[in-house]
Design an enzyme around this catalytic site. Sequence first.
Site, mmCIF file in Angstrom:
data_model
loop_
_atom_site.group_PDB
_atom_site.id
_atom_site.type_symbol
_atom_site.label_atom_id
_atom_site.label_comp_id
_atom_site.label_asym_id
_atom_site.label_seq_id
_atom_site.Cartn_x
_atom_site.Cartn_y
_atom_site.Cartn_z
ATOM 1 N N ASP A 250 0.829 -1.211 0.000
ATOM 2 C CA ASP A 250 0.000 0.000 0.000
ATOM 3 C C ASP A 250 0.858 1.254 0.000
ATOM 4 O OD1 ASP A 250 -2.310 -1.347 0.103
ATOM 5 O OD2 ASP A 250 -2.653 -1.094 2.255
ATOM 6 N N LYS A 272 -4.167 3.108 -3.075
ATOM 7 C CA LYS A 272 -5.181 3.489 -2.095
ATOM 8 C C LYS A 272 -4.857 4.819 -1.472
ATOM 9 C CE LYS A 272 -7.525 -0.226 -0.079
ATOM 10 N NZ LYS A 272 -7.155 -0.717 1.175
ATOM 11 N N MET A 385 -7.576 8.407 9.852
ATOM 12 C CA MET A 385 -8.194 8.981 8.651
ATOM 13 C C MET A 385 -9.138 10.123 9.016
ATOM 14 S SD MET A 385 -9.007 5.396 6.728
ATOM 15 C CE MET A 385 -9.382 4.471 8.194
#
Length: 467
Positions: A250, A272, A385
């Site tokens: 990732d 991503k 996030m």
Amino acid sequence: MKFLPIFLDVNDRPCLVVGGGKVAARKVALLKRSGADVTVVSPTLCAELANLCDKGGIHHKAREFDDQDIQGRVLVIAATDNESVNHKVSELATNMRIPVNVVDTPALCSFIVPSIVDRSPVQVAISTGGASPVLARLLRARIESFIPAAYGRLASLVDEFRQKVKDRFTESDQRRYFWESVLQGRVAELLFAGRDKEARSALEEAIDDTSQSYETQGEVYLVGAGPGDPDLITFRALRLMQQADAVVYDRLVSQPVLDLVRRDAEMIYAGKERDNHTLSQESINELLVRLAKEGKRVLRLKGGDPFIFGRGGEEIETLAEEGIPFQVVPGITAAAGCASYAGIPLTHRDYAQSCIFVTGHLKDGSVDLDWERLAKPAQTIVFYMGLHSIEILSRELIAHGLPETTPVALVQKGTTPEQRVFIETLGSLPALVKKKELRPPTIIIVGEVVQLQKKLRWFGMHGAEQN
Ligand code: SAH
């Protein structure tokens, strides 16, 4: 990389050392150990070098350096204390494209000599690119201490049986698996224990043993790579990273961690980035299945811990359905890594008895959290996030009872050399978003424990930035 590391075959080849002092003696000894045909040019020799020459096999020209001395050499080292001679040697050799080293004068060198850990035929060469020979020596001491002396004997044993193994296993993958099992198993252990004879018979037995299959069996390793600092990965992660055939990683996995992966593994970026999914989750799931079905050992490398906001569960669900073997290796999750490196204990008897990890970003892009449950006293909240929801989370937590003065830390690129820590309060958060450039990945820590950061911070050159 400033220099290309290579190992040069100088066996029986003419090499030149200009100089007769102690440093020259060390270079001559090194060249002799590599089997070189050494010529030393120097009017006088120090005792050490004279001693070496007395043992024979070294040509000594007892005179000043002459331009002709360079002719026909494959390698030249200048180690005199006369700058103009060193200069001249370097210039002549450079013109003739002969590799040249002038001791302690990087500007005049076309190659540098590394610090060496010698377990011949195994050799480890260490270089700091000329930046700090002392550091190279210190590093060498550390490496010396954890490479068993028996590695040299192990390599010689392997060398002896290489052809036999090549004949027995025609597929290169099979051979690699065979050697991995031998070098991590009984044969190596016997050898390290000084039982060389038994090691040899164990190796012979393993080669002849037809019951053992080294067929490639696909498997997926779901591995947590931690928050960024490569020192934070587990031993198990490192071992699997070193034996993977394919790596699906990732954006969050840091370059220094990726550098630890086996060099010839196939590297696949699954991306991503927020709002810019390079590969959809479904395609990643399918990719893992396909690679494993091809018989590959697939490393699925994820930032932090694979089971904490990492969709690790979804990925192995597909594998389980397809009957593909897998294992999961935990990693240090961003909350733990960033809190430690920022100097914020997530719990503390005086400030917080519980800690809760939440995501500030839902699948459909909305933020829909149980604010009542979050806005509790004596509780630390860590938002993953959360950058895009800062204003909402500040507003909602205040609305649900947390004081505006509740301290908040934003840790950006935690545990890496670019780590930045911003200390705010719930009330001042929205203004910060407008003022400062906040970039992902950033973790947001809310709670009274954040006050401790002032006292307990320890990591990083930037220190904490008070707004
Ligand atoms: N599985 C990961 C989390 C993935 S979600 C883990 O266990 O850490 C991605 C979020 O993690 C980012 O938006 C950010 O909030 C956080 N994050 C991951 N690495 C980080 C880092 N080095 N510094 C700050 N936050 C990080």
